[in-house]
Design an enzyme around this catalytic site. Structure first.
Site, PDB file in Angstrom:
ATOM      1  N   ARG A 165       0.813  -1.205   0.000  1.00 46.30           N
ATOM      2  CA  ARG A 165       0.000   0.000   0.000  1.00 46.30           C
ATOM      3  C   ARG A 165       0.853   1.264   0.000  1.00 46.30           C
ATOM      4  O   ARG A 165       0.308   2.371  -0.054  1.00 46.30           O
ATOM      5  CB  ARG A 165      -0.829   0.010   1.280  1.00 46.30           C
ATOM      6  CG  ARG A 165      -2.329   0.019   1.090  1.00 46.30           C
ATOM      7  CD  ARG A 165      -2.939  -0.025   2.484  1.00 46.30           C
ATOM      8  NE  ARG A 165      -4.338   0.251   2.495  1.00 46.30           N
ATOM      9  CZ  ARG A 165      -5.283  -0.706   2.466  1.00 46.30           C
ATOM     10  NH1 ARG A 165      -4.951  -1.970   2.371  1.00 46.30           N
ATOM     11  NH2 ARG A 165      -6.544  -0.365   2.527  1.00 46.30           N
ATOM     12  N   ARG A 219     -23.089   2.260   1.705  1.00 51.81           N
ATOM     13  CA  ARG A 219     -22.865   1.122   2.583  1.00 51.81           C
ATOM     14  C   ARG A 219     -22.956   1.483   4.060  1.00 51.81           C
ATOM     15  O   ARG A 219     -23.445   0.727   4.869  1.00 51.81           O
ATOM     16  CB  ARG A 219     -21.444   0.611   2.333  1.00 51.81           C
ATOM     17  CG  ARG A 219     -21.371  -0.845   2.026  1.00 51.81           C
ATOM     18  CD  ARG A 219     -19.915  -1.224   2.142  1.00 51.81           C
ATOM     19  NE  ARG A 219     -19.404  -1.706   0.870  1.00 51.81           N
ATOM     20  CZ  ARG A 219     -18.115  -1.885   0.639  1.00 51.81           C
ATOM     21  NH1 ARG A 219     -17.225  -1.574   1.555  1.00 51.81           N
ATOM     22  NH2 ARG A 219     -17.712  -2.343  -0.512  1.00 51.81           N
ATOM     23  N   ARG A 262     -23.596   4.001   7.626  1.00 50.56           N
ATOM     24  CA  ARG A 262     -24.783   4.608   8.219  1.00 50.56           C
ATOM     25  C   ARG A 262     -24.472   5.959   8.819  1.00 50.56           C
ATOM     26  O   ARG A 262     -24.978   6.979   8.398  1.00 50.56           O
ATOM     27  CB  ARG A 262     -25.388   3.714   9.307  1.00 50.56           C
ATOM     28  CG  ARG A 262     -25.490   2.246   8.959  1.00 50.56           C
ATOM     29  CD  ARG A 262     -24.784   1.395  10.004  1.00 50.56           C
ATOM     30  NE  ARG A 262     -23.363   1.716  10.019  1.00 50.56           N
ATOM     31  CZ  ARG A 262     -22.522   1.259  10.902  1.00 50.56           C
ATOM     32  NH1 ARG A 262     -22.933   0.521  11.895  1.00 50.56           N
ATOM     33  NH2 ARG A 262     -21.238   1.578  10.817  1.00 50.56           N
ATOM     34  N   ARG A 320      -9.611   7.755   3.990  1.00 45.23           N
ATOM     35  CA  ARG A 320      -9.064   6.556   3.347  1.00 45.23           C
ATOM     36  C   ARG A 320      -8.705   6.837   1.891  1.00 45.23           C
ATOM     37  O   ARG A 320      -7.685   6.382   1.393  1.00 45.23           O
ATOM     38  CB  ARG A 320     -10.104   5.432   3.367  1.00 45.23           C
ATOM     39  CG  ARG A 320     -10.292   4.808   4.706  1.00 45.23           C
ATOM     40  CD  ARG A 320     -10.454   3.290   4.596  1.00 45.23           C
ATOM     41  NE  ARG A 320     -10.409   2.719   5.936  1.00 45.23           N
ATOM     42  CZ  ARG A 320     -11.495   2.466   6.668  1.00 45.23           C
ATOM     43  NH1 ARG A 320     -12.683   2.694   6.177  1.00 45.23           N
ATOM     44  NH2 ARG A 320     -11.376   1.975   7.869  1.00 45.23           N
TER      45      ARG A 320
HETATM   46  P1  ADP Z   1     -10.485  -1.284   2.419  1.00 42.94           P
HETATM   47  O1  ADP Z   1     -11.611  -0.948   3.330  1.00 42.94           O
HETATM   48  O2  ADP Z   1      -9.947  -0.138   1.662  1.00 42.94           O
HETATM   49  O3  ADP Z   1     -10.686  -2.507   1.587  1.00 42.94           O
HETATM   50  P2  ADP Z   1      -8.664  -2.922   3.897  1.00 42.94           P
HETATM   51  O4  ADP Z   1      -9.724  -3.861   4.347  1.00 42.94           O
HETATM   52  O5  ADP Z   1      -7.687  -3.409   2.894  1.00 42.94           O
HETATM   53  O6  ADP Z   1      -9.285  -1.561   3.409  1.00 42.94           O
HETATM   54  O7  ADP Z   1      -7.833  -2.419   5.175  1.00 42.94           O
HETATM   55  C1  ADP Z   1      -8.459  -1.817   6.266  1.00 42.94           C
HETATM   56  C2  ADP Z   1      -7.439  -1.024   7.076  1.00 42.94           C
HETATM   57  O8  ADP Z   1      -6.385  -1.885   7.520  1.00 42.94           O
HETATM   58  C3  ADP Z   1      -6.732   0.093   6.324  1.00 42.94           C
HETATM   59  O9  ADP Z   1      -7.489   1.283   6.288  1.00 42.94           O
HETATM   60  C4  ADP Z   1      -5.437   0.223   7.128  1.00 42.94           C
HETATM   61  O10 ADP Z   1      -5.644   0.956   8.325  1.00 42.94           O
HETATM   62  C5  ADP Z   1      -5.127  -1.207   7.497  1.00 42.94           C
HETATM   63  N1  ADP Z   1      -4.262  -1.843   6.474  1.00 42.94           N
HETATM   64  C6  ADP Z   1      -4.594  -2.887   5.669  1.00 42.94           C
HETATM   65  N2  ADP Z   1      -3.572  -3.202   4.857  1.00 42.94           N
HETATM   66  C7  ADP Z   1      -2.575  -2.340   5.146  1.00 42.94           C
HETATM   67  C8  ADP Z   1      -1.270  -2.119   4.653  1.00 42.94           C
HETATM   68  N3  ADP Z   1      -0.767  -2.866   3.659  1.00 42.94           N
HETATM   69  N4  ADP Z   1      -0.531  -1.132   5.195  1.00 42.94           N
HETATM   70  C9  ADP Z   1      -0.995  -0.370   6.182  1.00 42.94           C
HETATM   71  N5  ADP Z   1      -2.226  -0.507   6.690  1.00 42.94           N
HETATM   72  C10 ADP Z   1      -3.012  -1.467   6.191  1.00 42.94           C
END
Ligand code: ADP
Length: 202
Positions: A102, A141, A143, A154
Protein backbone atom coordinates in the site's frame (compact mmCIF):
# COMPACT_ATOMS: atom_id res chain seq x y z
CA UNK A 1 18.16 -8.44 -10.65
CA UNK A 2 16.78 -8.21 -14.16
CA UNK A 3 18.25 -10.98 -16.29
CA UNK A 4 18.58 -14.45 -14.81
CA UNK A 5 15.31 -15.69 -13.45
CA UNK A 6 15.86 -18.86 -11.47
CA UNK A 7 14.19 -22.04 -12.75
CA UNK A 8 11.92 -21.93 -9.72
CA UNK A 9 10.61 -18.54 -10.73
CA UNK A 10 9.77 -19.90 -14.15
CA UNK A 11 7.88 -22.86 -12.73
CA UNK A 12 4.64 -23.17 -14.66
CA UNK A 13 1.65 -22.17 -12.62
CA UNK A 14 3.53 -19.63 -10.55
CA UNK A 15 0.90 -17.05 -9.76
CA UNK A 16 2.10 -14.30 -7.55
CA UNK A 17 -0.34 -11.52 -7.93
CA UNK A 18 -1.31 -8.20 -6.41
CA UNK A 19 -4.73 -6.60 -6.68
CA UNK A 20 -4.54 -2.83 -6.46
CA UNK A 21 -7.42 -0.41 -6.09
CA UNK A 22 -8.91 2.40 -4.04
CA UNK A 23 -11.07 1.76 -0.97
CA UNK A 24 -14.44 0.48 -2.19
CA UNK A 25 -13.07 -0.39 -5.61
CA UNK A 26 -14.32 -3.94 -5.07
CA UNK A 27 -10.86 -5.32 -4.46
CA UNK A 28 -11.85 -7.62 -1.60
CA UNK A 29 -14.77 -9.13 -3.51
CA UNK A 30 -12.70 -9.70 -6.63
CA UNK A 31 -9.70 -11.02 -4.70
CA UNK A 32 -11.78 -13.82 -3.20
CA UNK A 33 -13.43 -14.87 -6.46
CA UNK A 34 -10.36 -14.53 -8.67
CA UNK A 35 -8.09 -16.34 -6.21
CA UNK A 36 -10.53 -19.22 -6.06
CA UNK A 37 -10.65 -19.43 -9.84
CA UNK A 38 -6.84 -19.47 -9.99
CA UNK A 39 -6.50 -21.94 -7.12
CA UNK A 40 -4.36 -19.70 -4.93
CA UNK A 41 -5.08 -18.16 -1.51
CA UNK A 42 -6.39 -14.60 -1.36
CA UNK A 43 -4.29 -12.82 1.23
CA UNK A 44 -6.14 -9.78 2.53
CA UNK A 45 -4.14 -7.70 4.98
CA UNK A 46 -7.33 -5.84 5.94
CA UNK A 47 -9.01 -9.13 6.91
CA UNK A 48 -5.91 -10.28 8.77
CA UNK A 49 -5.70 -7.06 10.76
CA UNK A 50 -9.44 -6.99 11.48
CA UNK A 51 -9.12 -10.58 12.67
CA UNK A 52 -6.31 -9.57 14.99
CA UNK A 53 -8.40 -6.69 16.38
CA UNK A 54 -11.40 -8.97 16.90
CA UNK A 55 -9.21 -11.54 18.64
CA UNK A 56 -7.76 -8.85 20.88
CA UNK A 57 -4.23 -10.02 20.11
CA UNK A 58 -1.08 -7.98 20.65
CA UNK A 59 -1.07 -7.12 16.93
CA UNK A 60 -4.75 -6.15 17.10
CA UNK A 61 -4.11 -3.80 20.00
CA UNK A 62 -1.28 -2.17 18.10
CA UNK A 63 -3.26 -1.51 14.92
CA UNK A 64 -6.80 -0.75 16.07
CA UNK A 65 -6.44 3.01 16.55
CA UNK A 66 -4.82 3.75 13.20
CA UNK A 67 -7.31 1.50 11.37
CA UNK A 68 -10.29 3.22 12.98
CA UNK A 69 -8.93 6.59 11.87
CA UNK A 70 -8.49 5.46 8.26
CA UNK A 71 -4.70 5.64 8.50
CA UNK A 72 -2.03 3.14 7.55
CA UNK A 73 -0.37 0.62 9.80
CA UNK A 74 3.40 0.99 10.06
CA UNK A 75 5.34 -0.45 7.08
CA UNK A 76 7.74 -2.50 9.22
CA UNK A 77 4.89 -4.11 11.15
CA UNK A 78 3.06 -4.90 7.90
CA UNK A 79 6.22 -6.48 6.49
CA UNK A 80 6.33 -8.87 9.48
CA UNK A 81 2.67 -9.76 9.12
CA UNK A 82 2.89 -10.40 5.39
CA UNK A 83 6.23 -12.24 5.49
CA UNK A 84 4.77 -14.66 8.04
CA UNK A 85 1.75 -15.27 5.86
CA UNK A 86 3.78 -15.78 2.67
CA UNK A 87 5.86 -18.43 4.43
CA UNK A 88 2.77 -20.60 4.95
CA UNK A 89 2.78 -23.69 2.72
CA UNK A 90 -0.43 -22.74 0.88
CA UNK A 91 1.29 -19.66 -0.56
CA UNK A 92 4.01 -21.69 -2.22
CA UNK A 93 2.05 -22.17 -5.44
CA UNK A 94 1.11 -18.54 -5.52
CA UNK A 95 -1.18 -16.01 -3.94
CA UNK A 96 -3.31 -13.00 -4.61
CA UNK A 97 -2.40 -10.11 -2.34
CA UNK A 98 -5.28 -7.77 -1.48
CA UNK A 99 -4.42 -4.62 0.43
CA UNK A 100 -0.66 -5.08 0.29
CA UNK A 101 1.55 -3.37 -0.75
CA UNK A 102 0.00 0.00 0.00
CA UNK A 103 3.07 2.26 0.02
CA UNK A 104 6.24 2.43 -2.09
CA UNK A 105 8.18 1.23 0.92
CA UNK A 106 5.86 -1.79 1.17
CA UNK A 107 6.35 -2.49 -2.53
CA UNK A 108 10.10 -2.64 -1.91
CA UNK A 109 9.61 -4.80 1.18
CA UNK A 110 7.37 -7.08 -0.86
CA UNK A 111 10.00 -7.45 -3.57
CA UNK A 112 12.62 -8.31 -0.98
CA UNK A 113 10.39 -10.86 0.80
CA UNK A 114 9.54 -12.60 -2.45
CA UNK A 115 13.20 -12.58 -3.43
CA UNK A 116 14.02 -14.34 -0.18
CA UNK A 117 11.37 -16.94 -0.98
CA UNK A 118 12.90 -17.42 -4.43
CA UNK A 119 10.28 -15.63 -6.48
CA UNK A 120 8.91 -12.36 -7.74
CA UNK A 121 5.55 -10.90 -8.68
CA UNK A 122 3.97 -12.08 -11.92
CA UNK A 123 1.42 -9.30 -12.27
CA UNK A 124 -0.37 -6.43 -10.57
CA UNK A 125 -3.99 -5.79 -11.49
CA UNK A 126 -5.38 -2.31 -10.96
CA UNK A 127 -9.15 -1.97 -10.54
CA UNK A 128 -10.06 1.45 -11.88
CA UNK A 129 -13.20 3.07 -10.47
CA UNK A 130 -14.06 6.79 -10.82
CA UNK A 131 -13.98 8.82 -7.62
CA UNK A 132 -17.75 9.61 -7.64
CA UNK A 133 -18.56 5.92 -7.85
CA UNK A 134 -16.19 5.17 -4.96
CA UNK A 135 -17.84 7.75 -2.71
CA UNK A 136 -21.31 6.57 -3.68
CA UNK A 137 -20.44 2.96 -2.86
CA UNK A 138 -18.84 3.95 0.44
CA UNK A 139 -21.67 6.10 1.68
CA UNK A 140 -24.36 3.79 0.37
CA UNK A 141 -22.87 1.12 2.58
CA UNK A 142 -22.32 3.05 5.80
CA UNK A 143 -24.78 4.61 8.22
CA UNK A 144 -23.34 7.22 10.57
CA UNK A 145 -22.55 10.67 9.17
CA UNK A 146 -19.05 10.72 10.58
CA UNK A 147 -18.27 7.71 8.40
CA UNK A 148 -18.04 10.08 5.44
CA UNK A 149 -15.01 11.67 7.05
CA UNK A 150 -13.18 8.36 7.48
CA UNK A 151 -14.14 7.39 3.93
CA UNK A 152 -12.63 10.62 2.63
CA UNK A 153 -9.52 10.09 4.74
CA UNK A 154 -9.06 6.56 3.35
CA UNK A 155 -9.38 7.91 -0.17
CA UNK A 156 -6.90 10.71 0.55
CA UNK A 157 -4.41 8.21 1.99
CA UNK A 158 -4.91 6.03 -1.08
CA UNK A 159 -4.19 8.90 -3.50
CA UNK A 160 -1.16 10.01 -1.55
CA UNK A 161 0.48 6.78 -0.41
CA UNK A 162 -0.82 4.00 -2.63
CA UNK A 163 -1.49 5.49 -6.05
CA UNK A 164 2.25 5.98 -6.72
CA UNK A 165 2.41 2.19 -6.91
CA UNK A 166 0.60 2.37 -10.24
CA UNK A 167 3.57 4.08 -11.88
CA UNK A 168 6.01 1.91 -9.95
CA UNK A 169 4.52 -1.32 -11.28
CA UNK A 170 3.84 0.08 -14.74
CA UNK A 171 7.53 0.89 -14.95
CA UNK A 172 8.30 -2.73 -14.12
CA UNK A 173 5.99 -3.97 -16.85
CA UNK A 174 3.76 -5.71 -14.30
CA UNK A 175 0.64 -3.54 -14.41
CA UNK A 176 -2.67 -4.68 -15.93
CA UNK A 177 -5.57 -2.25 -15.73
CA UNK A 178 -9.20 -3.30 -15.46
CA UNK A 179 -12.38 -1.19 -15.50
CA UNK A 180 -13.83 -1.77 -12.03
CA UNK A 181 -16.98 0.26 -12.70
CA UNK A 182 -18.96 -2.70 -14.04
CA UNK A 183 -20.95 -5.57 -12.55
CA UNK A 184 -19.08 -7.92 -10.20
CA UNK A 185 -19.20 -10.75 -12.77
CA UNK A 186 -17.97 -8.52 -15.59
CA UNK A 187 -15.08 -7.26 -13.48
CA UNK A 188 -14.11 -10.84 -12.56
CA UNK A 189 -14.12 -11.82 -16.22
CA UNK A 190 -12.02 -8.76 -17.09
CA UNK A 191 -9.48 -9.54 -14.38
CA UNK A 192 -9.16 -13.14 -15.52
CA UNK A 193 -8.81 -12.01 -19.13
CA UNK A 194 -6.11 -9.51 -18.15
CA UNK A 195 -4.24 -12.31 -16.39
CA UNK A 196 -4.48 -14.65 -19.36
CA UNK A 197 -1.94 -12.46 -21.08
CA UNK A 198 0.49 -13.10 -18.23
CA UNK A 199 2.67 -16.14 -18.81
CA UNK A 200 2.05 -18.88 -16.30
CA UNK A 201 -1.18 -17.38 -15.01
CA UNK A 202 -4.82 -18.40 -15.66
P1 ADP B 1 -10.48 -1.28 2.42
O1 ADP B 1 -11.61 -0.95 3.33
O2 ADP B 1 -9.95 -0.14 1.66
O3 ADP B 1 -10.69 -2.51 1.59
P2 ADP B 1 -8.66 -2.92 3.90
O4 ADP B 1 -9.72 -3.86 4.35
O5 ADP B 1 -7.69 -3.41 2.89
O6 ADP B 1 -9.28 -1.56 3.41
O7 ADP B 1 -7.83 -2.42 5.17
C1 ADP B 1 -8.46 -1.82 6.27
C2 ADP B 1 -7.44 -1.02 7.08
O8 ADP B 1 -6.39 -1.89 7.52
C3 ADP B 1 -6.73 0.09 6.32
O9 ADP B 1 -7.49 1.28 6.29
C4 ADP B 1 -5.44 0.22 7.13
O10 ADP B 1 -5.64 0.96 8.33
C5 ADP B 1 -5.13 -1.21 7.50
N1 ADP B 1 -4.26 -1.84 6.47
C6 ADP B 1 -4.59 -2.89 5.67
N2 ADP B 1 -3.57 -3.20 4.86
C7 ADP B 1 -2.58 -2.34 5.15
C8 ADP B 1 -1.27 -2.12 4.65
N3 ADP B 1 -0.77 -2.87 3.66
N4 ADP B 1 -0.53 -1.13 5.19
C9 ADP B 1 -1.00 -0.37 6.18
N5 ADP B 1 -2.23 -0.51 6.69
C10 ADP B 1 -3.01 -1.47 6.19
Amino acid sequence: MGEGRSPQERAPGARRLVLLGAPNSGKGTQAAVVAERLGVPAISTGDMLRGAVAAGSELGRRVKGVMDAGGLVDDALMAEVVADRLRQPDARRGFLLDGYPRTLRQAQDCERMLGELGGRLDAVVLLEVPEEALMKRALGRGRADDRAEVVRERLRVYREATEPLVGYYRGRGLLRTVDGDQSIETVTASVLRALEAVRGVA
